[in-house]
Design a protein around this motif. Structure first.
Motif, PDB file in Angstrom:
ATOM      1  N   VAL A   1      -9.816  -8.862  -1.517  1.00 40.88           N
ATOM      2  CA  VAL A   1      -9.557  -7.990  -2.667  1.00 40.88           C
ATOM      3  C   VAL A   1      -8.320  -7.149  -2.371  1.00 40.88           C
ATOM      4  O   VAL A   1      -8.052  -6.818  -1.212  1.00 40.88           O
ATOM      5  CB  VAL A   1     -10.780  -7.073  -2.892  1.00 40.88           C
ATOM      6  N   ILE A   2      -7.579  -6.771  -3.382  1.00 41.71           N
ATOM      7  CA  ILE A   2      -6.505  -5.790  -3.206  1.00 41.71           C
ATOM      8  C   ILE A   2      -6.916  -4.472  -3.856  1.00 41.71           C
ATOM      9  O   ILE A   2      -7.804  -4.433  -4.707  1.00 41.71           O
ATOM     10  CB  ILE A   2      -5.147  -6.247  -3.790  1.00 41.71           C
ATOM     11  N   GLU A   3      -6.256  -3.416  -3.423  1.00 43.31           N
ATOM     12  CA  GLU A   3      -6.509  -2.128  -4.058  1.00 43.31           C
ATOM     13  C   GLU A   3      -5.285  -1.686  -4.845  1.00 43.31           C
ATOM     14  O   GLU A   3      -4.145  -1.944  -4.466  1.00 43.31           O
ATOM     15  CB  GLU A   3      -6.871  -1.055  -3.031  1.00 43.31           C
ATOM     16  N   LEU A   4      -5.556  -1.017  -5.961  1.00 42.65           N
ATOM     17  CA  LEU A   4      -4.553  -0.235  -6.661  1.00 42.65           C
ATOM     18  C   LEU A   4      -4.746   1.180  -6.142  1.00 42.65           C
ATOM     19  O   LEU A   4      -5.754   1.832  -6.428  1.00 42.65           O
ATOM     20  CB  LEU A   4      -4.773  -0.314  -8.177  1.00 42.65           C
ATOM     21  N   ASN A   5      -3.803   1.640  -5.351  1.00 34.71           N
ATOM     22  CA  ASN A   5      -3.920   2.902  -4.624  1.00 34.71           C
ATOM     23  C   ASN A   5      -3.104   3.969  -5.348  1.00 34.71           C
ATOM     24  O   ASN A   5      -1.888   3.848  -5.499  1.00 34.71           O
ATOM     25  CB  ASN A   5      -3.413   2.681  -3.194  1.00 34.71           C
ATOM     26  N   THR A   6      -3.793   5.018  -5.791  1.00 32.86           N
ATOM     27  CA  THR A   6      -3.138   6.029  -6.630  1.00 32.86           C
ATOM     28  C   THR A   6      -2.329   7.045  -5.825  1.00 32.86           C
ATOM     29  O   THR A   6      -1.601   7.844  -6.410  1.00 32.86           O
ATOM     30  CB  THR A   6      -4.179   6.781  -7.462  1.00 32.86           C
ATOM     31  N   ALA A   7      -2.430   7.028  -4.500  1.00 33.71           N
ATOM     32  CA  ALA A   7      -1.728   8.022  -3.689  1.00 33.71           C
ATOM     33  C   ALA A   7      -0.219   7.930  -3.850  1.00 33.71           C
ATOM     34  O   ALA A   7       0.493   8.932  -3.686  1.00 33.71           O
ATOM     35  CB  ALA A   7      -2.107   7.865  -2.216  1.00 33.71           C
TER      36      ALA A   7
END
Length: 268
Positions: free
Chosen positions: A192-198
């Motif tokens: 899985v990949i993440e959409l990282n809001t940082a």
């Protein structure tokens, strides 16, 4: 609200807050599940000053238990670690995986090899090493490391896929030349990949990864989680509404829930 699986603890030496504060923030945000995934030790010895030591793993597990006790039946708590991809780390990651009943392991690239291990996202390098580096070459080495990490098959989630842009350094031209081989490797891995809001709060002022990467990942059938990378309770689920819009625009209709390596899905 989607699960937030990428959050930290003070054991990494650059986060702050008590487990009860993080859990209260997660409940207030309305996340489906809350995941703790602090920076994993890279071996038995001290490696850098922004991760827990191996000897602190019992403290980490105690922190997790406090979080679970405070959450009770109000919020499912998932447990993982964010593991750095480093040359020759495979045996160590396997050892870590066997040390606890993890729900997932996040693989991240924070170091590239330029003759020595360079933590390129450390602010201390902005006015020195970054200023002296060829951006094209740095990006090539970063994505080579990311592909090798994907090829390893050791991880459940791949963290902030284009972290290399953190300080705004991007080569000229169409960056899909970097994204496409990485997406192919991730798709093959099944992770899985993440959409990282940082990233919206860093000099690049953009989520990780870029929307072009997200679209390629969606076309490649790669599942998605949305993560805050919280290092303080106030950052839990930060910008998740905005992230949901970005994910939908890339073609995603759902995010993943992970428990003991098994997946369920929830609509965005």
């Amino acid at each position: 609200m989607p699960a937030d699986y990428h959050t930290h603890t003070p054991l990494c030496m650059h986060a702050e807050g008590e487990p009860e504060q993080f859990i209260d923030a997660a409940i207030a945000a309305g996340v489906t599940e809350y995941g703790i995934a602090d920076h994993a030790p890279t071996g038995l010895e001290v490696f850098d000053d922004w991760r827990m030591l191996y000897s602190q793993l019992p403290d980490y597990f105690a922190w997790v238990e406090r979080a679970k006790a405070h959450a009770g039946d109000r919020l499912p708590i998932r447990v993982g670690m964010e593991c750095d991809w480093l040359p020759g780390c495979e045996e160590w990651i396997e050892q870590l995986r066997g040390s606890y009943a993890w729900d997932y392991l996040i693989g991240s690239v924070h170091y590239i090899n330029d003759g020595a291990a360079w933590d390129f996202d450390n602010p201390k390098w902005v006015g020195s090493k970054w200023a002296e580096s060829d951006v094209e070459d740095v990006w090539v080495r970063y994505w080579q490391a990311y592909i090798a990490m994907a090829d390893s098959g050791l991880f459940d989630i791949f963290g902030h896929p284009d972290l290399i842009k953190k300080f705004g350094h991007r080569p000229e031209g169409d960056l899909r030349r970097f994204y496409e081989p990485a997406v192919d490797a991730i798709a093959t891995s099944g992770a899985v990949i993440e959409l990282n809001t940082a990233g919206w709060h860093k000099p690049c002022a953009e989520q990780y990864p870029h929307s072009d990467f997200l679209e390629l990942a969606r076309d490649g059938g790669i599942d998605l989680v949305i993560s805050s990378d919280a290092h303080h309770p106030s950052e839990v689920a930060r910008d998740f509404e905005r992230a949901k819009e970005v994910a939908r625009a890339a073609g995603y209709q759902e995010t993943v829930l992970l428990h003991q390596g098994k997946r369920r899905y929830e609509e965005l």
